[in-house]
Design a protein around this motif. Structure first.
Motif, PDB file in Angstrom:
ATOM      1  N   PRO A 244       0.801  -1.237   0.000  1.00 62.65           N
ATOM      2  CA  PRO A 244       0.000   0.000   0.000  1.00 62.65           C
ATOM      3  C   PRO A 244       0.830   1.282   0.000  1.00 62.65           C
ATOM      4  N   ALA A 245       2.135   1.169   0.298  1.00 62.99           N
ATOM      5  CA  ALA A 245       2.937   2.384   0.504  1.00 62.99           C
ATOM      6  C   ALA A 245       3.555   2.942  -0.778  1.00 62.99           C
ATOM      7  N   LEU A 246       3.719   2.122  -1.796  1.00 59.77           N
ATOM      8  CA  LEU A 246       4.440   2.543  -2.991  1.00 59.77           C
ATOM      9  C   LEU A 246       3.491   2.837  -4.150  1.00 59.77           C
ATOM     10  N   PRO A 247       3.898   3.698  -5.087  1.00 60.92           N
ATOM     11  CA  PRO A 247       3.045   4.061  -6.218  1.00 60.92           C
ATOM     12  C   PRO A 247       2.761   2.863  -7.125  1.00 60.92           C
ATOM     13  N   GLU A 248       1.522   2.726  -7.531  1.00 57.77           N
ATOM     14  CA  GLU A 248       1.107   1.619  -8.396  1.00 57.77           C
ATOM     15  C   GLU A 248       1.571   1.847  -9.836  1.00 57.77           C
ATOM     16  N   VAL A 249       1.877   0.765 -10.517  1.00 60.06           N
ATOM     17  CA  VAL A 249       2.226   0.819 -11.940  1.00 60.06           C
ATOM     18  C   VAL A 249       1.533  -0.354 -12.617  1.00 60.06           C
ATOM     19  N   SER A 250       1.012  -0.127 -13.819  1.00 59.41           N
ATOM     20  CA  SER A 250       0.302  -1.197 -14.519  1.00 59.41           C
ATOM     21  C   SER A 250       1.288  -2.223 -15.067  1.00 59.41           C
ATOM     22  N   GLN A 251       0.784  -3.426 -15.290  1.00 58.43           N
ATOM     23  CA  GLN A 251       1.649  -4.492 -15.779  1.00 58.43           C
ATOM     24  C   GLN A 251       2.225  -4.153 -17.155  1.00 58.43           C
ATOM     25  N   SER A 252       1.453  -3.469 -17.969  1.00 56.39           N
ATOM     26  CA  SER A 252       1.916  -3.122 -19.317  1.00 56.39           C
ATOM     27  C   SER A 252       3.018  -2.062 -19.294  1.00 56.39           C
ATOM     28  N   GLU A 253       3.182  -1.383 -18.149  1.00 54.31           N
ATOM     29  CA  GLU A 253       4.189  -0.324 -18.042  1.00 54.31           C
ATOM     30  C   GLU A 253       5.371  -0.706 -17.162  1.00 54.31           C
TER      31      GLU A 253
ATOM     32  N   THR B 245      11.431 -16.786 -15.140  1.00 55.86           N
ATOM     33  CA  THR B 245      10.661 -16.219 -16.246  1.00 55.86           C
ATOM     34  C   THR B 245       9.216 -16.073 -15.798  1.00 55.86           C
ATOM     35  N   LEU B 246       8.617 -14.954 -16.144  1.00 52.64           N
ATOM     36  CA  LEU B 246       7.233 -14.705 -15.724  1.00 52.64           C
ATOM     37  C   LEU B 246       6.272 -15.443 -16.660  1.00 52.64           C
ATOM     38  N   ASP B 247       6.245 -16.752 -16.504  1.00 58.67           N
ATOM     39  CA  ASP B 247       5.385 -17.586 -17.335  1.00 58.67           C
ATOM     40  C   ASP B 247       3.993 -17.672 -16.728  1.00 58.67           C
ATOM     41  N   SER B 248       3.170 -18.597 -17.225  1.00 60.04           N
ATOM     42  CA  SER B 248       1.774 -18.678 -16.787  1.00 60.04           C
ATOM     43  C   SER B 248       1.649 -18.977 -15.292  1.00 60.04           C
ATOM     44  N   TYR B 249       2.612 -19.702 -14.734  1.00 57.51           N
ATOM     45  CA  TYR B 249       2.567 -19.999 -13.296  1.00 57.51           C
ATOM     46  C   TYR B 249       2.531 -18.712 -12.491  1.00 57.51           C
ATOM     47  N   TRP B 250       3.418 -17.757 -12.858  1.00 55.83           N
ATOM     48  CA  TRP B 250       3.482 -16.500 -12.121  1.00 55.83           C
ATOM     49  C   TRP B 250       2.354 -15.556 -12.522  1.00 55.83           C
ATOM     50  N   GLN B 251       1.946 -15.597 -13.774  1.00 59.78           N
ATOM     51  CA  GLN B 251       0.862 -14.720 -14.217  1.00 59.78           C
ATOM     52  C   GLN B 251      -0.431 -15.017 -13.465  1.00 59.78           C
ATOM     53  N   GLN B 252      -0.668 -16.282 -13.164  1.00 64.45           N
ATOM     54  CA  GLN B 252      -1.877 -16.668 -12.432  1.00 64.45           C
ATOM     55  C   GLN B 252      -1.866 -16.153 -10.995  1.00 64.45           C
ATOM     56  N   ARG B 253      -0.714 -15.823 -10.483  1.00 65.35           N
ATOM     57  CA  ARG B 253      -0.577 -15.375  -9.094  1.00 65.35           C
ATOM     58  C   ARG B 253      -0.296 -13.876  -8.994  1.00 65.35           C
ATOM     59  N   TYR B 254      -0.231 -13.216 -10.130  1.00 62.57           N
ATOM     60  CA  TYR B 254       0.097 -11.797 -10.189  1.00 62.57           C
ATOM     61  C   TYR B 254      -1.025 -10.946  -9.587  1.00 62.57           C
ATOM     62  N   MET B 255      -0.678 -10.023  -8.709  1.00 61.14           N
ATOM     63  CA  MET B 255      -1.667  -9.117  -8.109  1.00 61.14           C
ATOM     64  C   MET B 255      -1.472  -7.673  -8.546  1.00 61.14           C
ATOM     65  N   GLY B 256      -0.245  -7.282  -8.809  1.00 62.72           N
ATOM     66  CA  GLY B 256       0.010  -5.907  -9.197  1.00 62.72           C
ATOM     67  C   GLY B 256       1.476  -5.563  -9.069  1.00 62.72           C
ATOM     68  N   ALA B 257       1.801  -4.322  -9.370  1.00 60.17           N
ATOM     69  CA  ALA B 257       3.194  -3.876  -9.327  1.00 60.17           C
ATOM     70  C   ALA B 257       3.292  -2.503  -8.714  1.00 60.17           C
ATOM     71  N   ARG B 258       4.456  -2.197  -8.181  1.00 61.48           N
ATOM     72  CA  ARG B 258       4.720  -0.903  -7.565  1.00 61.48           C
ATOM     73  C   ARG B 258       6.084  -0.402  -8.043  1.00 61.48           C
ATOM     74  N   ARG B 259       6.251   0.905  -8.017  1.00 61.91           N
ATOM     75  CA  ARG B 259       7.508   1.519  -8.481  1.00 61.91           C
ATOM     76  C   ARG B 259       8.154   2.255  -7.311  1.00 61.91           C
ATOM     77  N   VAL B 260       9.468   2.084  -7.172  1.00 57.58           N
ATOM     78  CA  VAL B 260      10.193   2.722  -6.081  1.00 57.58           C
ATOM     79  C   VAL B 260      10.840   4.016  -6.568  1.00 57.58           C
ATOM     80  N   ILE B 261      11.615   3.937  -7.640  1.00 58.28           N
ATOM     81  CA  ILE B 261      12.291   5.132  -8.184  1.00 58.28           C
ATOM     82  C   ILE B 261      11.597   5.526  -9.476  1.00 58.28           C
ATOM     83  N   THR B 262      11.111   6.748  -9.508  1.00 54.46           N
ATOM     84  CA  THR B 262      10.392   7.219 -10.700  1.00 54.46           C
ATOM     85  C   THR B 262      11.239   8.188 -11.501  1.00 54.46           C
TER      86      THR B 262
END
Length: 200
Positions: free
Chosen positions: A133-142, A183-200
């Motif tokens: 919750p503390a870090l800025p959200e970033v979309s998977q495509s970015e 590698t971020l294959d289907s195993y990891w994609q199924q468990r993916y919740m989101g991403a955050r960015r530390v240095i912008t």
């Protein structure tokens, strides 16, 4: 009586074989072969008669080091601090997972990430659930190298319980057991919740 006779015959046959072999160049070949083998081990100090440097076996190659240069290619990084963070994190490959581990010999998933960013003086929250919750959200495509990937590995709660660092080329550095690049294959994609960015 028969056994003495048989014994004598055996000795005679043996002597004949030794005499026959001695009359050939086989003893010299054996001698040279043994000497060459000894020289290959001892080096030029053995006298050099059969020694040639190029005949000596090369030292065995060390296995490739973990991290950059050990088969891992990171994506393009446009920030010097991020490159430092990623290279440090990837260099921890092979170290074991330890719950609550902050290194240097073992890490848990968030401990590795926090320590990586501390290499450039950036202090982020310690745990997966506090980083989320503390870090800025970033979309998977970015996603760009250095972004943090959050995953739910089976928790019934709607929040991440594992994380890693995106390093580009569809790869993630994380501390499972051991710490490693995956590698971020289907195993990891199924468990993916989101991403955050530390240095912008």
């Amino acid at each position: 009586m028969a056994s003495i006779l048989e014994h004598g015959i055996a000795i005679g046959i043996g002597a004949a074989i030794v005499t026959t072999v001695a009359a050939t160049d086989i003893p010299d070949q054996i001698h040279d072969g043994v000497r060459e083998a000894v020289c290959l081990v001892e080096g030029p100090e053995c006298g050099g008669e059969t020694w040639t440097e190029h005949d000596r076996p090369d030292e065995p190659e060390e296995p490739p080091a973990f991290g950059i240069g050990g088969g891992v290619e990171i994506g393009d990084v446009d920030h010097e601090d991020l490159l430092t963070v990623i290279e440090w994190a990837v260099a921890q490959q092979g170290k074991p997972y330890l719950w609550g581990g902050n290194g240097p010999d073992a890490f848990d998933c968030s401990g590795l990430i926090q320590q990586a960013y501390l290499q450039v003086g950036v202090n982020i929250p310690r745990t997966t659930t506090t980083m989320w919750p503390a870090l800025p959200e970033v979309s998977q495509s970015e996603l760009t190298p250095g972004d943090l990937i959050f995953l739910n590995m089976g928790s019934s709660r709607p929040q991440p319980d594992h994380m890693g660092m995106f390093i580009g080329n569809n790869q993630m550095m994380h501390c499972g057991n051991p710490c490693q690049v995956v590698t971020l294959d289907s195993y990891w994609q199924q468990r993916y919740m989101g991403a955050r960015r530390v240095i912008t």
